[in-house]
Write an enzyme that holds these catalytic residues in place. Structure first.
Site: not given
Length: 501
Positions: A299, A401
């Site tokens: 992450c 992302e």
């Protein structure tokens, strides 16, 4: 019990008994409907095992067990005794670390050396760290004058629901279990449906350590079924979630119906700034670690590298060389493998779709960008480490992302432009700054909109230091002393010593 386990032999030859049920009240039980989730080996796409998938009715049973433990033996246990149990659990994890690392490598695809030496070391360290905190969480007396005694009590929240991601199956569980249990809460934890196996073996260690029934309950299940039931459950006092921002938003909506306490650790598109006065060799090495480790499935991955104009070309050449020399793609059980497969076919296809997006938007594909088929018989979800250069800030690959071994490298003129590029994102989880100018480093660190800043490194998080983001990268903090705050209420007690009516 025999129909809730299966005997398995991992690719490295390790044989073990794999639980396949739901761990509720220290017992293995079947799911109420008998539905199952099949875990796939991402290295060769073969089936490993099928485990029971929890339904809302199973969540009810787990919550009931957790509430009974909270009101019963666990709630009456001294903090020091809780800490002793946690320390015992950390010892059992240490004793079984080779098995647990083997399962995560098989189920998740990460290199065995990483699972053993990094993930399992973190799990042991994190549980041990919070074991030490168990009897050191306390309130304070606040002096308001002689007519009143005022003090605070740090109380556990109650039953905590915890939803774990697939990229670090055991480490993320430890991050959440550690502070929750140390502060006296009970837990219903749901593993990721993509990687359910190692946490079930971990559950047996919970019982072996001596935890009372109901303190830690572990469910497998689909997010849209079991996860949703947990987020909406009136008997769960808190939800802690790590995963995508999109799912985090849905959990917030569901939890709002009962005004749950929430902690969210969600997505990121973390910038890494390299100024022209940086140690170039170190910047290249850390930048590579920052995005390519764990198959890019982190992450906080520093997936946007921003390099000052004067060293841009030089950096790109050095970075490409580092990727070619270090990012060896292969069998995750091989000692020389740096990068294993992506965790699932869906993730593999997602990364390759972003490659096409980068090409179509006009970025330069410097290396990689294709499926990697030189492992075994050509199966598995392997992607060549991918580098795009000449990337503009309005491109999809700069803004979204990817969650894979995929990095974009852009240039900047000066500090002002570097900060504008770094902060031009909806995310704010991690960030990194490379410079030999310590004044500049601290100045830039203050101005970057992120929950964490690494100066002259990347991804070197520590369970003793708070972890979390800003903007759409989450709410609240995990790890360190700050992690305890998320699992306690501060109750204020006012004692009248002389104000008489």
């Amino acid at each position: 019990m025999s129909d809730l386990t299966v005997e398995l032999t991992a690719p490295n030859g390790k044989k073990y008994t794999q639980p396949t049920g739901l761990f509720i009240n220290n017992e293995w039980v079947a799911s109420s409907k008998g539905n199952k989730i099949t875990s796939i080996n991402p290295t060769d796409e073969s089936e490993i095992a099928s485990v029971h998938a929890a339904e809302p009715e199973d969540v009810d049973k787990a919550v009931e067990a957790a509430r009974a433990a909270f009101k019963g033996p666990w709630g009456q246990m001294s903090p020091t005794e809780r800490g002793d149990l946690m320390y015992k659990l950390s010892q059992l994890i240490e004793e079984n670390k080779e098995l647990l690392a083997t399962i995560d490598t098989w189920d998740n695809g990460k290199p065995y050396s990483v699972a053993l030496n990094e993930d399992l070391a973190e799990v042991v360290g994190c549980i041990k760290y919070y074991a030490g905190y168990a009897d050191k969480v306390h309130g304070q007396v606040i002096d308001t004058g002689p007519a009143k005694l005022a003090y605070t009590i740090r109380e556990p929240l109650g039953v905590c629901g915890q939803i774990i991601p697939w990229n670090y199956p055991l480490a993320m569980a430890a991050w959440k279990l550690g502070p929750a249990i140390a502060t006296g809460n009970t837990v219903v934890l749901k593993s990721a449906e993509q990687t359910p196996l190692s946490i079930l073996v971990f559950a047996n260690l919970v019982k072996e350590a001596g935890f009372p029934p109901g303190v830690i309950n572990i469910l497998n299940g689909h997010g849209r079924i079991a996860g949703a039931a947990m987020a909406q459950h009136p008997g769960i006092d808190k939800i802690a979630f790590t995963g995508s921002t999109a799912t985090g938003r849905e959990i917030m909506k569901m939890a709002s119906a009962t005004m749950k306490n929430i902690t969210l650790e969600t997505g990121g598109k973390s910038p890494l700034l390299v100024f022209d006065d940086a140690d170039l060799e170190q910047a290249v090495r850390w930048s590579h670690v920052g995005i390519m480790s764990n198959m890019g499935q982190i992450c906080t991955a520093t997936s946007r590298i921003l390099v000052q104009d004067g060293i841009y070309d030089k950096f790109i050449e050095a970075f490409k060389k580092q990727v070619l020399e270090v990012s060896k793609v292969g069998d995750p059980f091989s000692d020389d493998t740096f990068q294993g497969p992506q965790v699932t076919k869906a993730q593999y296809e997602r990364v390759l779709a972003y490659v096409e997006s980068g090409k179509s938007e006009g970025a330069t594909l410097a290396t990689g960008g294709e499926a990697y088929k030189n492992v075994g018989e050509g199966k598995g979800f392997f992607v060549s480490p991918t580098v795009f250069t000449n990337v503009k800030e309005d491109m999809k690959i700069f803004r979204e992302e990817v969650f894979g071994p995929f990095v974009v490298i852009a240039s900047f003129k000066d500090e002002e432009e570097a900060l504008a590029l770094a902060n031009n994102t909806t995310y704010g989880l991690g960030s990194a700054v490379f410079t030999k100018d310590i004044v500049k480093a601290h100045r830039v660190a203050r101005k970057i909109e992120a929950g964490m800043v690494w100066i002259n490194s990347s991804q070197d998080s520590d369970f003793r230091i708070p972890f979390g983001g800003v903007k759409q990268s989450g709410i609240g903090r995990e790890l360190g002393e700050a992690g305890l705050e998320a699992y306690t209420n501060k109750k204020a007690v006012h004692v009248n010593l002389g104000t008489w009516l």
